[in-house]
Design an enzyme around this catalytic site. Structure first.
Site, PDB file in Angstrom:
ATOM      1  CB  SER A 251     -11.829 -24.124  33.088  1.00 23.69           C
ATOM      2  OG  SER A 251     -10.556 -23.545  33.165  1.00 23.69           O
TER       3      SER A 251
ATOM      4  CG  ASP B 132      -6.140 -29.461  33.618  1.00 27.77           C
ATOM      5  OD1 ASP B 132      -5.501 -28.395  33.468  1.00 27.77           O
ATOM      6  OD2 ASP B 132      -7.334 -29.489  33.960  1.00 27.77           O
TER       7      ASP B 132
ATOM      8  CG  HIS C  83      -7.604 -27.065  31.091  1.00 29.25           C
ATOM      9  ND1 HIS C  83      -8.128 -27.183  32.350  1.00 29.25           N
ATOM     10  CD2 HIS C  83      -8.131 -25.939  30.558  1.00 29.25           C
ATOM     11  CE1 HIS C  83      -8.924 -26.154  32.579  1.00 29.25           C
ATOM     12  NE2 HIS C  83      -8.960 -25.393  31.502  1.00 29.25           N
TER      13      HIS C  83
END
Length: 306
Positions: free
Chosen positions: A154, A247, A277
């Protein structure tokens, strides 16, 4: 593929803020989110794999945690996710342990400074400090810094690949990069934001993260924030890029994989179906998390065993 039932179970784990927190100042809400992530770590990530070496180190003034199973191992510097605002070495501890255990590589996890207390480029500076330190001091740690990779999830994926490009530009290229659903586009423009915004991450929260990390709008257009703004991606390290079907960062991750491929970079892009995610660190909740960790370990072992 349909949404995996493990996603719904995972979304129920994290403690939701009470009304008084929701009504509080932004920094107070952020402190709550940080603590909630830490508090749910055991339930999400499961028991810790015991390793011969798990030690906290000071890497040139930046706190890190080293995981190793043997001496003389190659090294991957790992950068945790959390929107540049939360997360820590603790929240990726179980993932780093599994990668070290399965790959035979040492993992050096970076506890970089968080926004809004420390805005861009503080986190990037910390990652670069750690890379310089491990190149210089890795031998004294018992690892082999001549075989050096970087990885992150991320926001950590964004920091990792920006650092990798800057290492290339400094003529000290890295050998490999692992990017797990990396945050690539500060404009949050891709279609996946509209298609899958209801599974733990959405456009509003991602915009807030970008704006908190990089308060000056003009800075969000440069390659040290937006990886696709780099003039040339040729010479970037061979890449394993993982995205998740449900996501919002899915499409920008795929776009980045395509751009790397177009620049001649060897890329393996894997989209994990049915998951959302943040799945990769949640080893206790997702079958896919364990598969992803082992895929990462296999990629690192193949890339760095030379």
């Amino acid at each position: 593929m349909a949404l995996h039932p493990q996603v719904e179970a995972s979304l129920a784990i994290r403690q939701r803020p009470p009304a008084e927190v929701l009504a509080a100042e932004p920094l107070e809400r952020l402190r709550y989110a940080r603590q909630a992530m830490e508090d749910s770590n055991e339930a999400e990530c499961g028991p810790a794999i015991p390793l011969p070496v798990v030690v906290d180190v000071d890497a040139g003034g930046v706190g890190c945690r080293l995981y190793a199973t043997r001496t003389g191992a190659p090294v991957v510097v790992y950068v945790h996710g959390g929107g540049w605002c939360y997360g820590s070495v603790e929240t990726v501890d179980r993932l780093c342990r599994r990668i070290a255990d399965r790959s035979g590589c040492a993992v050096l996890s970076v506890d970089y400074r968080l926004a809004p207390e420390h805005v861009h480029p503080a986190a990037l500076d910390d990652v670069e400090t750690v890379l310089a330190w491990v190149r210089k001091e890795g031998g004294s740690l018992g690892v082999d810094p001549s075989r050096l990779a970087i990885g992150g999830d991320s926001a950590g994926g964004q920091l990792a690949t920006v650092a990798a490009r800057r290492q290339r530009d400094a003529t000290t290229p890295l050998d490999y990069q692992v990017l797990i659903y990396p945050a690539i586009d500060p404009m949050t423009a891709s279609a996946s934001y509209d298609e899958v915004g209801g599974y733990g991450l959405d456009r509003a929260s991602m915009r807030l993260a970008w704006e908190t990390y990089v308060p000056a709008p003009a800075d969000r257009f440069g390659p040290d924030v937006a990886p696709l703004a780099a003039e040339d991606l040729a010479g970037m390290p061979p890449t394993l890029l993982i995205t998740a079907e449900y996501d919002v960062l899915r499409d920008e991750g795929a776009d980045y994989a395509d751009a790397l491929l177009a620049a001649g970079v060897p890329v393996v892009h894997v989209r994990y179906a049915g998951v959302n995610h943040g799945f990769a660190r949640k080893l206790a909740l997702f079958d896919a998390a364990r598969a992803a960790a082992d895929q990462i370990a296999a990629g690192l072992r193949a890339a760095l065993t030379f």
